[in-house]
Write an enzyme that holds these catalytic residues in place. Structure first.
Site, PDB file in Angstrom:
ATOM      1  N   HIS A   1       0.846  -1.201   0.000  1.00  0.00           N
ATOM      2  CA  HIS A   1       0.000   0.000   0.000  1.00  0.00           C
ATOM      3  C   HIS A   1       0.881   1.249   0.000  1.00  0.00           C
ATOM      4  CE1 HIS A   1      -3.107  -2.844   1.390  1.00  0.00           C
ATOM      5  NE2 HIS A   1      -3.970  -1.972   0.906  1.00  0.00           N
TER       6      HIS A   1
ATOM      7  N   LYS B   1      -0.671   4.779   4.475  1.00  0.00           N
ATOM      8  CA  LYS B   1      -1.556   3.815   5.154  1.00  0.00           C
ATOM      9  C   LYS B   1      -0.941   3.448   6.492  1.00  0.00           C
ATOM     10  CE  LYS B   1      -4.025  -0.560   4.738  1.00  0.00           C
ATOM     11  NZ  LYS B   1      -5.287  -0.089   5.300  1.00  0.00           N
TER      12      LYS B   1
HETATM   13  N1  LIG Z   1     -12.745  -0.121   3.350  1.00  0.00           N
HETATM   14  C1  LIG Z   1     -12.093   0.255   2.254  1.00  0.00           C
HETATM   15  O1  LIG Z   1     -12.430  -0.142   1.128  1.00  0.00           O
HETATM   16  C2  LIG Z   1     -10.939   1.220   2.400  1.00  0.00           C
HETATM   17  C3  LIG Z   1     -10.319   1.764   1.274  1.00  0.00           C
HETATM   18  C4  LIG Z   1      -9.311   2.705   1.472  1.00  0.00           C
HETATM   19  C5  LIG Z   1      -8.954   3.089   2.762  1.00  0.00           C
HETATM   20  N2  LIG Z   1      -9.569   2.510   3.831  1.00  0.00           N
HETATM   21  C6  LIG Z   1      -9.321   2.927   5.217  1.00  0.00           C
HETATM   22  O2  LIG Z   1     -10.094   4.107   5.427  1.00  0.00           O
HETATM   23  C7  LIG Z   1      -9.431   4.977   6.347  1.00  0.00           C
HETATM   24  C8  LIG Z   1      -9.216   6.342   5.693  1.00  0.00           C
HETATM   25  O3  LIG Z   1      -8.372   6.194   4.572  1.00  0.00           O
HETATM   26  P1  LIG Z   1      -7.907   7.482   3.744  1.00  0.00           P
HETATM   27  O4  LIG Z   1      -7.007   6.960   2.697  1.00  0.00           O
HETATM   28  O5  LIG Z   1      -9.073   8.337   3.385  1.00  0.00           O
HETATM   29  O6  LIG Z   1      -7.033   8.221   4.878  1.00  0.00           O
HETATM   30  P2  LIG Z   1      -6.707   9.795   4.997  1.00  0.00           P
HETATM   31  O7  LIG Z   1      -6.508  10.380   3.643  1.00  0.00           O
HETATM   32  O8  LIG Z   1      -5.622   9.906   6.022  1.00  0.00           O
HETATM   33  O9  LIG Z   1      -8.056  10.396   5.578  1.00  0.00           O
HETATM   34  C9  LIG Z   1      -8.478  10.261   6.892  1.00  0.00           C
HETATM   35  C10 LIG Z   1      -9.112  11.587   7.250  1.00  0.00           C
HETATM   36  O10 LIG Z   1      -9.809  11.454   8.479  1.00  0.00           O
HETATM   37  C11 LIG Z   1      -9.642  12.689   9.151  1.00  0.00           C
HETATM   38  N3  LIG Z   1      -9.989  12.530  10.557  1.00  0.00           N
HETATM   39  C12 LIG Z   1      -9.228  12.141  11.611  1.00  0.00           C
HETATM   40  N4  LIG Z   1      -9.960  12.164  12.738  1.00  0.00           N
HETATM   41  C13 LIG Z   1     -11.205  12.588  12.391  1.00  0.00           C
HETATM   42  C14 LIG Z   1     -12.403  12.840  13.107  1.00  0.00           C
HETATM   43  N5  LIG Z   1     -12.498  12.633  14.440  1.00  0.00           N
HETATM   44  N6  LIG Z   1     -13.493  13.280  12.422  1.00  0.00           N
HETATM   45  C15 LIG Z   1     -13.457  13.495  11.101  1.00  0.00           C
HETATM   46  N7  LIG Z   1     -12.337  13.291  10.363  1.00  0.00           N
HETATM   47  C16 LIG Z   1     -11.233  12.841  11.009  1.00  0.00           C
HETATM   48  C17 LIG Z   1      -8.185  13.035   8.911  1.00  0.00           C
HETATM   49  O11 LIG Z   1      -7.949  14.394   9.188  1.00  0.00           O
HETATM   50  P3  LIG Z   1      -6.431  14.893   9.558  1.00  0.00           P
HETATM   51  O12 LIG Z   1      -5.579  14.542   8.365  1.00  0.00           O
HETATM   52  O13 LIG Z   1      -6.607  16.328   9.783  1.00  0.00           O
HETATM   53  O14 LIG Z   1      -6.031  14.114  10.793  1.00  0.00           O
HETATM   54  C18 LIG Z   1      -8.082  12.710   7.421  1.00  0.00           C
HETATM   55  O15 LIG Z   1      -8.495  13.810   6.615  1.00  0.00           O
HETATM   56  C19 LIG Z   1      -8.144   4.241   6.738  1.00  0.00           C
HETATM   57  O16 LIG Z   1      -8.396   3.492   7.917  1.00  0.00           O
HETATM   58  C20 LIG Z   1      -7.901   3.295   5.567  1.00  0.00           C
HETATM   59  O17 LIG Z   1      -7.147   2.148   5.942  1.00  0.00           O
HETATM   60  C21 LIG Z   1     -10.559   1.592   3.665  1.00  0.00           C
END
Ligand SMILES: NC(=O)c1ccc[n+]([C@@H]2O[C@H](COP(=O)([O-])OP(=O)(O)OC[C@H]3O[C@@H](n4cnc5c(N)ncnc54)[C@H](OP(=O)(O)O)[C@@H]3O)[C@@H](O)[C@H]2O)c1
Length: 232
Positions: free
Chosen positions: A138, A142
């Site tokens: 990844h 991640k």
């Molecule tokens: N299920 C699936 O198919 C799938 C696919 C891709 C990813 N994922 C998972 O989904 C999650 C997010 O992935 P991503 O790639 O979008 O990560 P990302 O780009 O780091 O986005 C996460 C976001 O959540 C925000 N955040 C943190 N605490 C929060 C809160 N209390 N309330 C609202 N927002 C908050 C962060 O803000 P800050 O940056 O300001 O802290 C960041 O903007 C991860 O756990 C990843 O492993 C799952």
């Protein structure tokens, strides 16, 4: 549908973009700044919302889910790295008569891949000359390793062939959206089954389909049960 999206990161933005393209209304896109300890997830702020889609971080997801369930909003979460808390959240969903759908991976291809992996593992049972292992790759940002999908892949394979360990190796580098490979390596040949995600839109589409499916279905669901019903 009127949606709230919790988390304004890569996945939250991909879901919001696709939702609007598909004619849904994104009533709220809630980022971390306004949501310390789930403060933005109130009945007042979310009034009229038919489903929430949550993609944040392992240290934020559980509080967000508690608040969304308390507010009575059917919730889809794709955040990974919190499975130890699932039993407690499931009891809360039960107690409130809420609806939750969670998945470590919202790609339809991955779920078909997991079924194919189970079949492959069954075929290799007892073939001691082959060694089995899992590789997952990844992007650098991640946070959790191994990925939730790699853990699911290992448990599918172990279910079919409990005698093997299926060790996982994780790589975090560059911008890789997500790759999982189950390999059997023998003295003279290699068999590998792989899934490669080319963009986040596949995950966003799956999460959106789950949000369309969930309202009116009480309890805790996973993406497998939505896609395949009770069919193992
Ligand atoms: N299920 C699936 O198919 C799938 C696919 C891709 C990813 N994922 C998972 O989904 C999650 C997010 O992935 P991503 O790639 O979008 O990560 P990302 O780009 O780091 O986005 C996460 C976001 O959540 C925000 N955040 C943190 N605490 C929060 C809160 N209390 N309330 C609202 N927002 C908050 C962060 O803000 P800050 O940056 O300001 O802290 C960041 O903007 C991860 O756990 C990843 O492993 C799952």
């Amino acid at each position: 549908m009127r949606l709230a999206i919790i988390g304004n990161g890569r996945m939250g933005r991909a879901v919001a973009e696709l939702a609007e393209e598909r004619g849904h209304i994104v009533q709220a896109l809630i980022g971390r700044e306004e949501n310390t300890a789930g403060a933005a997830l109130t009945r007042e702020r979310l009034g009229g919302v038919e489903a929430a889609i949550e993609f944040t971080r392992p240290d934020a997801v559980v509080t967000n889910l508690e608040r969304l369930i308390d507010a009575g909003i059917p919730t889809v979460t794709g955040t990974t790295g919190w499975s130890a808390e699932l039993p407690r959240i499931a009891r809360l969903v039960e107690a409130r008569g809420g609806s939750l759908l969670h998945a470590a991976n919202f790609s339809i291809g991955v779920h078909l891949f997991l079924r194919a992996a189970r079949e492959l593992a069954a075929r290799f049972t007892g073939r001691a000359e082959f060694e089995a292992f899992i590789l997952e790759e990844h992007h650098t940002a991640k946070r959790d390793a191994p990925s939730g999908t790699a853990i699911a892949l290992r448990s599918e394979a172990r279910e079919a062939d409990p005698a093997r360990d299926f060790p996982i190796t994780s790589v975090r580098a560059g911008s890789i959206p997500g790759t999982h490979v189950l390999t059997y390596d023998g003295p003279h040949e290699t068999v590998a089954l792989s899934h490669v995600a080319r963009s986040r839109r596949g995950f966003a589409a799956g999460a959106l389909a789950a949000a369309e499916w969930l309202p009116g279905r009480a309890g805790v669901h996973d993406f497998e049960s939505m896609l395949f019903g009770g069919d193992r």
